[in-house]
Scaffold this motif. Structure first.
Motif, short mmCIF file in Angstrom:
data_model
loop_
_atom_site.label_atom_id
_atom_site.label_comp_id
_atom_site.label_asym_id
_atom_site.label_seq_id
_atom_site.Cartn_x
_atom_site.Cartn_y
_atom_site.Cartn_z
N GLY A 100 0.81 -1.22 0.00
CA GLY A 100 0.00 0.00 0.00
C GLY A 100 0.85 1.26 0.00
N VAL A 101 1.96 1.23 0.71
CA VAL A 101 2.87 2.39 0.74
C VAL A 101 3.49 2.60 -0.63
CG1 VAL A 101 5.09 3.18 1.66
CG2 VAL A 101 3.32 2.36 3.21
N VAL A 103 2.23 1.75 -3.51
CA VAL A 103 1.22 2.18 -4.47
C VAL A 103 0.80 3.63 -4.25
CG1 VAL A 103 -1.18 1.80 -5.20
CG2 VAL A 103 0.36 -0.14 -4.92
N THR A 104 0.61 4.01 -2.99
CA THR A 104 0.07 5.35 -2.70
C THR A 104 1.12 6.42 -2.55
OG1 THR A 104 0.04 4.91 -0.32
CG2 THR A 104 -1.97 4.40 -1.58
N PRO A 106 2.90 7.76 0.29
CA PRO A 106 2.66 8.78 1.31
C PRO A 106 3.95 9.56 1.63
CG PRO A 106 2.83 6.64 2.34
CD PRO A 106 2.89 6.41 0.86
N ARG A 111 5.71 6.64 6.05
CA ARG A 111 5.75 5.37 5.34
C ARG A 111 5.85 4.17 6.28
NH1 ARG A 111 9.36 7.06 0.06
NH2 ARG A 111 7.81 8.55 -0.70
#
Length: 154
Positions: A100-101, A103-104, A106, A111
């Motif tokens: 998720g980190v 892909v997104t 942040p 992170r």
């Protein structure tokens, strides 16, 4: 289930009553604390003392008394498998968080936190919730199997 025009099933009504009973206990405890605060028995130092005593003395005592009767060498192998399942849950959660980190994307300072959140969220409460629900005699379990799951969490 009350607004459907038909009477609720006995199981749903039983769940509702159990929820009301648990909620009523909490409301009574909160009400007693508010009353003691209002009449001046509880002040800041008393609240701090009660809080520390509950966390450092009463909660461990409660866990020990709930788990004590489930202790045996036979249960250690069961708890070993439950521990392995919990570790795999945390590792899988960390991998999902890391994905998720990636892909997104942040901010850099968040992170590690975002990667760790899916790994540790409610990991230990899963056996506690599922033990009481799944480990029933109707499902082929012994009466003591739910206590074994509860003992593992404790």
């Amino acid at each position: 289930f009350f607004g459907s025009g038909r009477p609720p099933s006995a199981a749903m009504f039983e769940v509702f009553l159990i929820s009301c009973k648990a909620t009523a206990k909490i409301i009574l405890i909160i009400g007693a604390g508010a009353y003691l605060e209002w009449v001046g028995i509880f002040n800041a130092s008393t609240r701090k003392f009660v809080s520390v005593m509950a966390v450092k003395l009463l909660l461990p005592c409660l866990l020990f008394t709930k788990v004590m009767y489930t202790m045996s060498a036979e249960n250690l192998t069961i708890w070993l498998w439950l521990s392995a399942a919990n570790v795999s849950y945390v590792v899988l959660g960390f991998l999902v968080g890391s994905l998720g980190v990636m892909v997104t994307g942040p901010p850099r300072g968040m992170r590690k936190v975002f990667a760790a959140v899916p790994a540790v969220g409610h990991g230990n409460s899963i056996p506690l919730m599922l033990g009481a629900i799944i480990c029933t005699p109707e499902q082929g379990f012994l009466d003591t199997d739910a206590a074994k799951a509860e003992g593992y969490v404790g």
